[in-house]
Scaffold this motif. Structure first.
Motif, PDB file in Angstrom:
ATOM      1  N   PHE A 265     -41.437 -69.826  54.625  1.00 12.01           N
ATOM      2  CA  PHE A 265     -41.842 -69.376  55.970  1.00 12.01           C
ATOM      3  C   PHE A 265     -43.346 -69.550  56.166  1.00 12.01           C
ATOM      4  CE2 PHE A 265     -43.724 -65.615  58.168  1.00 12.01           C
ATOM      5  CZ  PHE A 265     -43.473 -66.032  59.467  1.00 12.01           C
ATOM      6  N   THR A 266     -44.115 -69.177  55.131  1.00 13.40           N
ATOM      7  CA  THR A 266     -45.578 -69.321  55.192  1.00 13.40           C
ATOM      8  C   THR A 266     -45.974 -70.786  55.394  1.00 13.40           C
ATOM      9  OG1 THR A 266     -45.846 -67.403  53.726  1.00 13.40           O
ATOM     10  CG2 THR A 266     -47.734 -68.860  53.939  1.00 13.40           C
ATOM     11  N   ALA A 267     -45.218 -71.702  54.761  1.00 14.74           N
ATOM     12  CA  ALA A 267     -45.527 -73.135  54.861  1.00 14.74           C
ATOM     13  C   ALA A 267     -45.045 -73.743  56.179  1.00 14.74           C
ATOM     14  CB  ALA A 267     -44.898 -73.874  53.688  1.00 14.74           C
ATOM     15  N   GLY A 268     -44.250 -72.987  56.948  1.00 14.13           N
ATOM     16  CA  GLY A 268     -43.765 -73.492  58.238  1.00 14.13           C
ATOM     17  C   GLY A 268     -42.321 -73.957  58.203  1.00 14.13           C
ATOM     18  N   GLY A 269     -41.533 -73.378  57.306  1.00 14.57           N
ATOM     19  CA  GLY A 269     -40.131 -73.762  57.186  1.00 14.57           C
ATOM     20  C   GLY A 269     -39.182 -72.621  57.531  1.00 14.57           C
ATOM     21  N   GLU A 270     -37.933 -72.974  57.796  1.00 13.73           N
ATOM     22  CA  GLU A 270     -36.887 -71.981  58.081  1.00 13.73           C
ATOM     23  C   GLU A 270     -35.747 -72.220  57.115  1.00 13.73           C
ATOM     24  OE1 GLU A 270     -33.865 -70.763  61.759  1.00 13.73           O
ATOM     25  OE2 GLU A 270     -34.938 -72.668  61.803  1.00 13.73           O
ATOM     26  N   VAL A 271     -35.392 -71.198  56.355  1.00 19.52           N
ATOM     27  CA  VAL A 271     -34.335 -71.340  55.345  1.00 19.52           C
ATOM     28  C   VAL A 271     -32.971 -71.100  55.986  1.00 19.52           C
ATOM     29  CG1 VAL A 271     -33.409 -70.427  53.182  1.00 19.52           C
ATOM     30  CG2 VAL A 271     -35.881 -70.655  53.473  1.00 19.52           C
ATOM     31  N   LEU A 272     -32.089 -72.112  55.915  1.00 24.94           N
ATOM     32  CA  LEU A 272     -30.742 -71.971  56.483  1.00 24.94           C
ATOM     33  C   LEU A 272     -29.731 -71.491  55.450  1.00 24.94           C
ATOM     34  CD1 LEU A 272     -30.202 -74.909  58.993  1.00 24.94           C
ATOM     35  CD2 LEU A 272     -31.352 -72.740  59.299  1.00 24.94           C
ATOM     36  N   LYS A 273     -29.968 -71.823  54.179  1.00 23.22           N
ATOM     37  CA  LYS A 273     -29.027 -71.379  53.138  1.00 23.22           C
ATOM     38  C   LYS A 273     -29.691 -71.395  51.764  1.00 23.22           C
ATOM     39  CE  LYS A 273     -24.281 -71.761  51.576  1.00 23.22           C
ATOM     40  NZ  LYS A 273     -22.939 -72.300  51.783  1.00 23.22           N
ATOM     41  N   ARG A 274     -29.207 -70.497  50.886  1.00 23.83           N
ATOM     42  CA  ARG A 274     -29.647 -70.468  49.493  1.00 23.83           C
ATOM     43  C   ARG A 274     -28.476 -70.871  48.602  1.00 23.83           C
ATOM     44  NH1 ARG A 274     -32.435 -64.594  48.572  1.00 23.83           N
ATOM     45  NH2 ARG A 274     -34.034 -64.651  50.197  1.00 23.83           N
ATOM     46  N   PHE A 275     -28.780 -71.648  47.577  1.00 26.16           N
ATOM     47  CA  PHE A 275     -27.777 -72.017  46.581  1.00 26.16           C
ATOM     48  C   PHE A 275     -28.266 -71.542  45.219  1.00 26.16           C
ATOM     49  CE2 PHE A 275     -27.202 -75.077  49.987  1.00 26.16           C
ATOM     50  CZ  PHE A 275     -25.824 -75.200  50.086  1.00 26.16           C
TER      51      PHE A 275
ATOM     52  N   THR B 230     -30.622 -83.310  36.812  1.00 24.44           N
ATOM     53  CA  THR B 230     -30.561 -82.914  38.239  1.00 24.44           C
ATOM     54  C   THR B 230     -30.830 -81.424  38.470  1.00 24.44           C
ATOM     55  OG1 THR B 230     -28.171 -82.682  38.003  1.00 24.44           O
ATOM     56  CG2 THR B 230     -28.985 -84.780  38.905  1.00 24.44           C
ATOM     57  N   PHE B 231     -31.323 -80.699  37.473  1.00 26.22           N
ATOM     58  CA  PHE B 231     -31.644 -79.267  37.547  1.00 26.22           C
ATOM     59  C   PHE B 231     -30.384 -78.401  37.668  1.00 26.22           C
ATOM     60  CE2 PHE B 231     -33.191 -75.323  39.618  1.00 26.22           C
ATOM     61  CZ  PHE B 231     -34.164 -74.964  38.693  1.00 26.22           C
ATOM     62  N   ILE B 232     -29.488 -78.725  38.645  1.00 17.67           N
ATOM     63  CA  ILE B 232     -28.222 -77.980  38.772  1.00 17.67           C
ATOM     64  C   ILE B 232     -27.059 -78.908  38.406  1.00 17.67           C
ATOM     65  CG2 ILE B 232     -28.975 -76.277  40.482  1.00 17.67           C
ATOM     66  CD1 ILE B 232     -27.889 -78.100  42.684  1.00 17.67           C
ATOM     67  N   GLY B 233     -25.863 -78.333  38.258  1.00 15.83           N
ATOM     68  CA  GLY B 233     -24.686 -79.125  37.897  1.00 15.83           C
ATOM     69  C   GLY B 233     -24.210 -80.026  39.017  1.00 15.83           C
ATOM     70  N   SER B 234     -23.361 -80.990  38.679  1.00 14.70           N
ATOM     71  CA  SER B 234     -22.898 -81.990  39.650  1.00 14.70           C
ATOM     72  C   SER B 234     -22.077 -81.369  40.788  1.00 14.70           C
ATOM     73  CB  SER B 234     -22.091 -83.080  38.950  1.00 14.70           C
ATOM     74  OG  SER B 234     -21.024 -82.491  38.217  1.00 14.70           O
ATOM     75  N   GLY B 235     -21.251 -80.363  40.453  1.00 14.61           N
ATOM     76  CA  GLY B 235     -20.430 -79.708  41.487  1.00 14.61           C
ATOM     77  C   GLY B 235     -21.292 -78.999  42.515  1.00 14.61           C
ATOM     78  N   LYS B 236     -22.267 -78.238  42.038  1.00 11.28           N
ATOM     79  CA  LYS B 236     -23.170 -77.507  42.937  1.00 11.28           C
ATOM     80  C   LYS B 236     -24.018 -78.498  43.741  1.00 11.28           C
ATOM     81  CE  LYS B 236     -23.595 -73.603  43.097  1.00 11.28           C
ATOM     82  NZ  LYS B 236     -23.002 -72.586  44.020  1.00 11.28           N
ATOM     83  N   MET B 237     -24.428 -79.598  43.093  1.00 17.01           N
ATOM     84  CA  MET B 237     -25.217 -80.619  43.778  1.00 17.01           C
ATOM     85  C   MET B 237     -24.430 -81.218  44.944  1.00 17.01           C
ATOM     86  SD  MET B 237     -28.134 -82.096  43.943  1.00 17.01           S
ATOM     87  CE  MET B 237     -29.036 -81.964  42.402  1.00 17.01           C
ATOM     88  N   GLN B 238     -23.122 -81.381  44.745  1.00 11.10           N
ATOM     89  CA  GLN B 238     -22.271 -81.923  45.814  1.00 11.10           C
ATOM     90  C   GLN B 238     -22.208 -80.948  46.995  1.00 11.10           C
ATOM     91  OE1 GLN B 238     -18.493 -83.340  44.359  1.00 11.10           O
ATOM     92  NE2 GLN B 238     -17.781 -83.934  46.398  1.00 11.10           N
ATOM     93  N   ASP B 239     -22.118 -79.632  46.680  1.00 10.18           N
ATOM     94  CA  ASP B 239     -22.119 -78.602  47.740  1.00 10.18           C
ATOM     95  C   ASP B 239     -23.411 -78.682  48.558  1.00 10.18           C
ATOM     96  OD1 ASP B 239     -19.736 -77.730  46.740  1.00 10.18           O
ATOM     97  OD2 ASP B 239     -20.557 -75.949  45.728  1.00 10.18           O
ATOM     98  N   VAL B 240     -24.529 -78.802  47.839  1.00  5.49           N
ATOM     99  CA  VAL B 240     -25.837 -78.886  48.502  1.00  5.49           C
ATOM    100  C   VAL B 240     -25.900 -80.144  49.371  1.00  5.49           C
ATOM    101  CG1 VAL B 240     -28.335 -79.103  48.138  1.00  5.49           C
ATOM    102  CG2 VAL B 240     -27.003 -77.617  46.634  1.00  5.49           C
ATOM    103  N   GLN B 241     -25.431 -81.264  48.799  1.00  9.80           N
ATOM    104  CA  GLN B 241     -25.457 -82.549  49.509  1.00  9.80           C
ATOM    105  C   GLN B 241     -24.667 -82.473  50.818  1.00  9.80           C
ATOM    106  OE1 GLN B 241     -23.472 -85.696  47.397  1.00  9.80           O
ATOM    107  NE2 GLN B 241     -24.718 -87.318  48.313  1.00  9.80           N
ATOM    108  N   GLU B 242     -23.466 -81.881  50.757  1.00  7.74           N
ATOM    109  CA  GLU B 242     -22.614 -81.768  51.951  1.00  7.74           C
ATOM    110  C   GLU B 242     -23.258 -80.887  53.008  1.00  7.74           C
ATOM    111  OE1 GLU B 242     -18.829 -80.437  50.510  1.00  7.74           O
ATOM    112  OE2 GLU B 242     -18.406 -82.359  49.496  1.00  7.74           O
ATOM    113  N   PHE B 243     -23.846 -79.753  52.575  1.00 12.73           N
ATOM    114  CA  PHE B 243     -24.471 -78.832  53.532  1.00 12.73           C
ATOM    115  C   PHE B 243     -25.673 -79.500  54.220  1.00 12.73           C
ATOM    116  CE2 PHE B 243     -27.300 -75.416  54.889  1.00 12.73           C
ATOM    117  CZ  PHE B 243     -26.422 -74.559  55.529  1.00 12.73           C
ATOM    118  N   ILE B 244     -26.466 -80.232  53.430  1.00  8.16           N
ATOM    119  CA  ILE B 244     -27.645 -80.923  53.978  1.00  8.16           C
ATOM    120  C   ILE B 244     -27.220 -81.953  55.016  1.00  8.16           C
ATOM    121  CG2 ILE B 244     -29.406 -82.657  53.332  1.00  8.16           C
ATOM    122  CD1 ILE B 244     -29.957 -80.954  50.831  1.00  8.16           C
ATOM    123  N   LYS B 245     -26.146 -82.694  54.706  1.00  8.36           N
ATOM    124  CA  LYS B 245     -25.667 -83.741  55.613  1.00  8.36           C
ATOM    125  C   LYS B 245     -25.088 -83.133  56.897  1.00  8.36           C
ATOM    126  CE  LYS B 245     -22.901 -87.964  55.483  1.00  8.36           C
ATOM    127  NZ  LYS B 245     -21.882 -88.738  54.737  1.00  8.36           N
TER     128      LYS B 245
END
Length: 403
Positions: A39-49, A60-75
């Protein structure tokens, strides 16, 4: 509440881990802090994973399954930025960028961006630029993916590699130049500090956003920038303050934070010279924050790193007006008695009692208990002053005995 509500905020998602070292409660708190940073940097958080893992995935820091969830939400939600709670390695950053196809930042990058926004003076801008260059150097390779097909043979000495080496040399030269510039400014600042004479120096230290600048404004009657955002103040401000005709210098310093990027600690250590050379430290704590004890530990760690933990310290527990313990009913056996439902009086009977009169409880915003605060600071400054100027002791009587 949002002062920049007319400006379109950048849509972002946050990604963090729950590990053996970082349980669910701590992970949530770090993510809360990361959201405030966003928020301080000028962003709005829509979701946390968040994901439970023994250790981060090296690729990839997180697992492949979780990465797919993130990818779908971003798209699906047209998200422009993914922010990770820990520092990513250059390889992780490259791999994640390819998968998510959006801007990928880690906590370090986000803090550096806020510092770049907040730096007002040439000195602060130089320090931030140095930290950015040191962060950028090992990550240059990922910026040349458009030259992948032009790589050379066995040793890959193609145009892409040549370009990278050229850039690395430019960044290294820039780092050397910035370090030399900081060294020059440091010398100038050391002369300025020397010119202030032998006045007693008091420094405000503490976690970011605990109210140091607000307290500075109230005590010194000056206008230091203060707002409810992280890292509102980067530049050290020094003001002459007089309490009951006793003068001393009061400085407001940059706030500390957990997981503070190494590059920033290094480049801002010179800013903390005000802390190193102070005679007395006022450690300001936001007692209304549920994890203020951890904040105290973080500040103590940095004070130890810069060799200032042995100085006289007064702990100033600020924002008592905002302190709201969780409700507790002694007749309700389902509610467990813990620190979250301690009253202020109960807190004062804990480890705080050992600090004695070096624990003060105030509200800088509402000016609560400021007279007690001034008395305590006066007494401590007077003690230091009369050891330095023993013949002046009669000019400054004991505040406690004054009407």
């Amino acid at each position: 509440m949002l002062e920049n509500r007319d400006i379109a905020l950048e849509k972002a998602v946050l990604i963090g881990l729950i590990t053996r070292e970082q349980d669910e409660v701590k992970a949530k708190e770090y993510m809360d802090e990361l959201e405030f940073l966003t928020f301080t940097a000028g962003g709005e958080v829509l979701k946390r994973f968040t994901q439970k893992m023994d250790m981060p995935n090296p690729k990839t820091f997180i697992g492949s399954g979780k990465m797919q969830d993130v990818q779908e939400f971003i798209k699906d939600n047209d998200i422009g930025t993914a922010i990770f709670d820990d520092e990513l390695s250059p390889a992780q950053e490259r791999n994640i960028s390819k998968i998510l196809n959006c801007k990928v930042l880690d906590r370090t990058n986000l803090i550096l961006d806020i510092f770049a926004q907040r730096a007002q003076t040439s000195y602060a801008r130089t320090q931030v630029e140095l930290a950015q260059c040191e962060y950028l150097l090992p990550r240059l390779k990922g910026m040349w993916t458009h030259l992948e097909r032009q790589k050379g043979g066995i040793g890959m000495r193609g145009p892409g590699e040549t370009e990278i080496e050229t850039d690395r040399r430019i960044v290294r030269d820039k780092i050397a130049l910035l370090k030399a510039k900081i060294k020059t400014i440091d010398k100038q600042m050391a002369v300025q500090r020397g010119n202030r004479g032998q006045m007693v120096r008091v420094a405000l230290v503490g976690y970011t956003n605990v109210g140091k600048s607000t307290l500075m404004n109230v005590i010194s009657k000056s206008e230091v920038f203060a707002e409810n955002k992280l890292f509102a103040t980067l530049d050290t401000t020094v003001r002459k303050v007089v309490v009951q005709n006793l003068p001393f210098l009061l400085s407001d310093t940059v706030g500390f934070i957990r997981k503070l990027p190494t590059q920033l600690v290094e480049s801002f250590k010179s800013t903390l010279d005000e802390v190193r050379e102070a005679d007395l430290l006022l450690h300001v704590v936001d007692i209304s924050h549920p994890n203020f004890e951890e904040h105290i530990d973080s500040v103590n760690t940095i004070l130890d790193e810069i060799g200032s933990s042995d100085k006289p310290i007064i702990k100033v527990f600020n924002k008592i007006d905002a302190y709201k313990p969780e409700p507790f009913d002694e007749t309700d056996l389902t509610i467990e008695r813990n620190k979250s439902n301690y009253s202020l009086d109960e807190w004062k009977r804990t480890w705080m009692a050992k600090i004695g009169n070096n624990a003060l409880f105030i509200s800088a915003l509402n000016k609560q208990n400021l007279e007690d605060f001034k008395k305590r600071v006066y007494t401590e400054v007077r003690k230091i002053h009369i050891t330095r100027f023993p013949y002046n002791h009669f000019l400054y009587p004991d505040y406690e005995n004054m009407e």
